[in-house]
Design a protein around this motif. Structure first.
Motif, PDB file in Angstrom:
ATOM      1  N   MET A  50       0.818  -1.200   0.000  1.00 40.35           N
ATOM      2  CA  MET A  50       0.000   0.000   0.000  1.00 40.35           C
ATOM      3  C   MET A  50       0.861   1.264   0.000  1.00 40.35           C
ATOM      4  O   MET A  50       0.538   2.228  -0.664  1.00 40.35           O
ATOM      5  N   ALA A  51       1.973   1.239   0.738  1.00 46.60           N
ATOM      6  CA  ALA A  51       2.852   2.414   0.787  1.00 46.60           C
ATOM      7  C   ALA A  51       3.442   2.700  -0.584  1.00 46.60           C
ATOM      8  O   ALA A  51       3.571   3.866  -0.973  1.00 46.60           O
ATOM      9  N   ASP A  52       3.793   1.636  -1.328  1.00 46.17           N
ATOM     10  CA  ASP A  52       4.331   1.821  -2.680  1.00 46.17           C
ATOM     11  C   ASP A  52       3.299   2.485  -3.579  1.00 46.17           C
ATOM     12  O   ASP A  52       3.622   3.380  -4.365  1.00 46.17           O
ATOM     13  N   TYR A  53       2.039   2.054  -3.462  1.00 45.74           N
ATOM     14  CA  TYR A  53       0.954   2.616  -4.272  1.00 45.74           C
ATOM     15  C   TYR A  53       0.772   4.097  -3.955  1.00 45.74           C
ATOM     16  O   TYR A  53       0.672   4.927  -4.865  1.00 45.74           O
ATOM     17  N   LEU A  54       0.763   4.448  -2.675  1.00 44.82           N
ATOM     18  CA  LEU A  54       0.568   5.847  -2.285  1.00 44.82           C
ATOM     19  C   LEU A  54       1.738   6.729  -2.716  1.00 44.82           C
ATOM     20  O   LEU A  54       1.537   7.863  -3.157  1.00 44.82           O
ATOM     21  N   LEU A  55       2.944   6.225  -2.614  1.00 45.19           N
ATOM     22  CA  LEU A  55       4.109   6.974  -3.079  1.00 45.19           C
ATOM     23  C   LEU A  55       4.029   7.185  -4.594  1.00 45.19           C
ATOM     24  O   LEU A  55       4.247   8.296  -5.095  1.00 45.19           O
ATOM     25  N   LEU A  56       3.705   6.119  -5.315  1.00 42.41           N
ATOM     26  CA  LEU A  56       3.581   6.206  -6.771  1.00 42.41           C
ATOM     27  C   LEU A  56       2.468   7.172  -7.166  1.00 42.41           C
ATOM     28  O   LEU A  56       2.632   7.980  -8.088  1.00 42.41           O
ATOM     29  N   LYS A  57       1.339   7.105  -6.472  1.00 44.43           N
ATOM     30  CA  LYS A  57       0.220   8.003  -6.752  1.00 44.43           C
ATOM     31  C   LYS A  57       0.620   9.452  -6.484  1.00 44.43           C
ATOM     32  O   LYS A  57       0.268  10.356  -7.247  1.00 44.43           O
ATOM     33  N   THR A  58       1.375   9.680  -5.423  1.00 42.26           N
ATOM     34  CA  THR A  58       1.853  11.029  -5.109  1.00 42.26           C
ATOM     35  C   THR A  58       2.762  11.549  -6.214  1.00 42.26           C
ATOM     36  O   THR A  58       2.623  12.694  -6.659  1.00 42.26           O
ATOM     37  N   VAL A  59       3.681  10.719  -6.676  1.00 42.37           N
ATOM     38  CA  VAL A  59       4.578  11.119  -7.773  1.00 42.37           C
ATOM     39  C   VAL A  59       3.765  11.425  -9.027  1.00 42.37           C
ATOM     40  O   VAL A  59       4.019  12.409  -9.732  1.00 42.37           O
ATOM     41  N   HIS A  60       2.764  10.586  -9.306  1.00 46.89           N
ATOM     42  CA  HIS A  60       1.915  10.784 -10.486  1.00 46.89           C
ATOM     43  C   HIS A  60       1.156  12.110 -10.391  1.00 46.89           C
ATOM     44  O   HIS A  60       1.112  12.877 -11.353  1.00 46.89           O
ATOM     45  N   ILE A  61       0.575  12.382  -9.230  1.00 51.07           N
ATOM     46  CA  ILE A  61      -0.182  13.624  -9.044  1.00 51.07           C
ATOM     47  C   ILE A  61       0.746  14.839  -9.114  1.00 51.07           C
ATOM     48  O   ILE A  61       0.425  15.838  -9.763  1.00 51.07           O
ATOM     49  N   THR A  64       4.245   6.176 -14.479  1.00 49.87           N
ATOM     50  CA  THR A  64       3.522   6.068 -13.216  1.00 49.87           C
ATOM     51  C   THR A  64       2.055   5.727 -13.448  1.00 49.87           C
ATOM     52  O   THR A  64       1.455   4.986 -12.663  1.00 49.87           O
ATOM     53  N   GLY A  65       1.481   6.228 -14.538  1.00 47.95           N
ATOM     54  CA  GLY A  65       0.077   5.948 -14.831  1.00 47.95           C
ATOM     55  C   GLY A  65      -0.183   4.484 -15.120  1.00 47.95           C
ATOM     56  O   GLY A  65      -1.129   3.888 -14.574  1.00 47.95           O
ATOM     57  N   VAL A  66       0.645   3.879 -15.951  1.00 45.55           N
ATOM     58  CA  VAL A  66       0.477   2.451 -16.271  1.00 45.55           C
ATOM     59  C   VAL A  66       0.732   1.607 -15.026  1.00 45.55           C
ATOM     60  O   VAL A  66      -0.005   0.655 -14.745  1.00 45.55           O
ATOM     61  N   TRP A  67       1.729   1.981 -14.281  1.00 43.55           N
ATOM     62  CA  TRP A  67       2.048   1.246 -13.053  1.00 43.55           C
ATOM     63  C   TRP A  67       0.897   1.339 -12.053  1.00 43.55           C
ATOM     64  O   TRP A  67       0.509   0.350 -11.420  1.00 43.55           O
ATOM     65  N   LEU A  68       0.336   2.540 -11.892  1.00 33.61           N
ATOM     66  CA  LEU A  68      -0.811   2.723 -10.993  1.00 33.61           C
ATOM     67  C   LEU A  68      -2.018   1.903 -11.451  1.00 33.61           C
ATOM     68  O   LEU A  68      -2.699   1.281 -10.631  1.00 33.61           O
ATOM     69  N   ALA A  69      -2.285   1.934 -12.745  1.00 36.79           N
ATOM     70  CA  ALA A  69      -3.417   1.160 -13.279  1.00 36.79           C
ATOM     71  C   ALA A  69      -3.230  -0.318 -12.953  1.00 36.79           C
ATOM     72  O   ALA A  69      -4.173  -1.000 -12.533  1.00 36.79           O
ATOM     73  N   HIS A  70      -2.013  -0.805 -13.142  1.00 36.51           N
ATOM     74  CA  HIS A  70      -1.709  -2.211 -12.834  1.00 36.51           C
ATOM     75  C   HIS A  70      -1.941  -2.508 -11.347  1.00 36.51           C
ATOM     76  O   HIS A  70      -2.615  -3.475 -10.996  1.00 36.51           O
ATOM     77  N   LEU A  71      -1.379  -1.661 -10.481  1.00 35.10           N
ATOM     78  CA  LEU A  71      -1.520  -1.880  -9.042  1.00 35.10           C
ATOM     79  C   LEU A  71      -2.969  -1.779  -8.567  1.00 35.10           C
ATOM     80  O   LEU A  71      -3.383  -2.483  -7.648  1.00 35.10           O
ATOM     81  N   GLY A  90      -5.537  -2.512 -10.393  1.00 31.95           N
ATOM     82  CA  GLY A  90      -6.358  -3.541 -11.038  1.00 31.95           C
ATOM     83  C   GLY A  90      -7.171  -3.049 -12.217  1.00 31.95           C
ATOM     84  O   GLY A  90      -8.124  -3.707 -12.637  1.00 31.95           O
ATOM     85  N   PHE A  91      -6.816  -1.900 -12.793  1.00 34.03           N
ATOM     86  CA  PHE A  91      -7.510  -1.391 -13.974  1.00 34.03           C
ATOM     87  C   PHE A  91      -6.804  -1.892 -15.234  1.00 34.03           C
ATOM     88  O   PHE A  91      -5.598  -1.688 -15.396  1.00 34.03           O
ATOM     89  N   ALA A  92      -7.550  -2.511 -16.114  1.00 31.03           N
ATOM     90  CA  ALA A  92      -6.999  -2.893 -17.416  1.00 31.03           C
ATOM     91  C   ALA A  92      -6.812  -1.630 -18.249  1.00 31.03           C
ATOM     92  O   ALA A  92      -7.604  -0.681 -18.138  1.00 31.03           O
ATOM     93  N   LEU A  93      -5.789  -1.605 -19.072  1.00 36.30           N
ATOM     94  CA  LEU A  93      -5.564  -0.440 -19.934  1.00 36.30           C
ATOM     95  C   LEU A  93      -6.663  -0.295 -20.977  1.00 36.30           C
ATOM     96  O   LEU A  93      -6.745   0.734 -21.654  1.00 36.30           O
TER      97      LEU A  93
END
Length: 157
Positions: free
Chosen positions: A1-12, A66-73, A75-78
């Protein structure tokens, strides 16, 4: 979860940097060109180009990674419709931005080559109109992407 939040922060943060730098440099460039002051155009063209290399280009590269990685984490299909539209808009924004970079370089070179007290050639003004015109679909596209990322609307393509 921490990885997802860090990645989301970088993306935003990178999307904010992309939008903010784009809006700020567009306003600054537009106002300098409206001023009619050659020295202002020289400085602003140089700084707009520099801002693109320092801020916009890295954000442009970070966004899809970061967007593709976030989608993967998440669970959103591209192939999720709202995500496909966001990706298509991102490509449209990039298709507007790449020529704008070349236009900015040309405008800077023309302004720097124009002697003090001289008049900018017609090609400079033509490039400035293209620069301004290409900014609108990019600006609207980024706003639409923001909305898609927040709303994640359900619709079919």
């Amino acid at each position: 979860m921490a990885d997802y939040l860090l990645l989301k922060t970088v993306h935003i943060l990178s999307s904010t940097l992309l939008f903010g730098t784009g809006l700020g440099t567009a306003f600054h460039g537009w106002m300098a060109n409206r001023s009619g002051v050659l020295a202002a155009r020289r400085v602003v063209n140089r700084n707009v180009e520099l801002a693109d290399w320092l801020f916009t280009a890295p954000a442009v590269l970070l966004q899809p990674v970061t967007g593709v990685w976030l989608a993967h984490l998440a669970g959103f299909a591209l192939t999720t419709p709202w995500l496909m539209v966001a990706i298509a808009l991102y490509i449209l924004v990039g298709a507007c931005w790449l020529p704008v970079v070349a236009i900015q370089i040309a405008m800077r070179r023309i302004a720097e080559a124009t002697p003090d007290g001289g008049t900018l050639p017609a090609c400079y003004h033509r490039l400035a109109r293209w620069w301004f015109a290409l900014g609108w679909p990019a600006f609207i596209g980024v706003i639409a992407i923001f909305w898609l990322m927040v709303a994640k609307p359900e619709f079919a393509l």
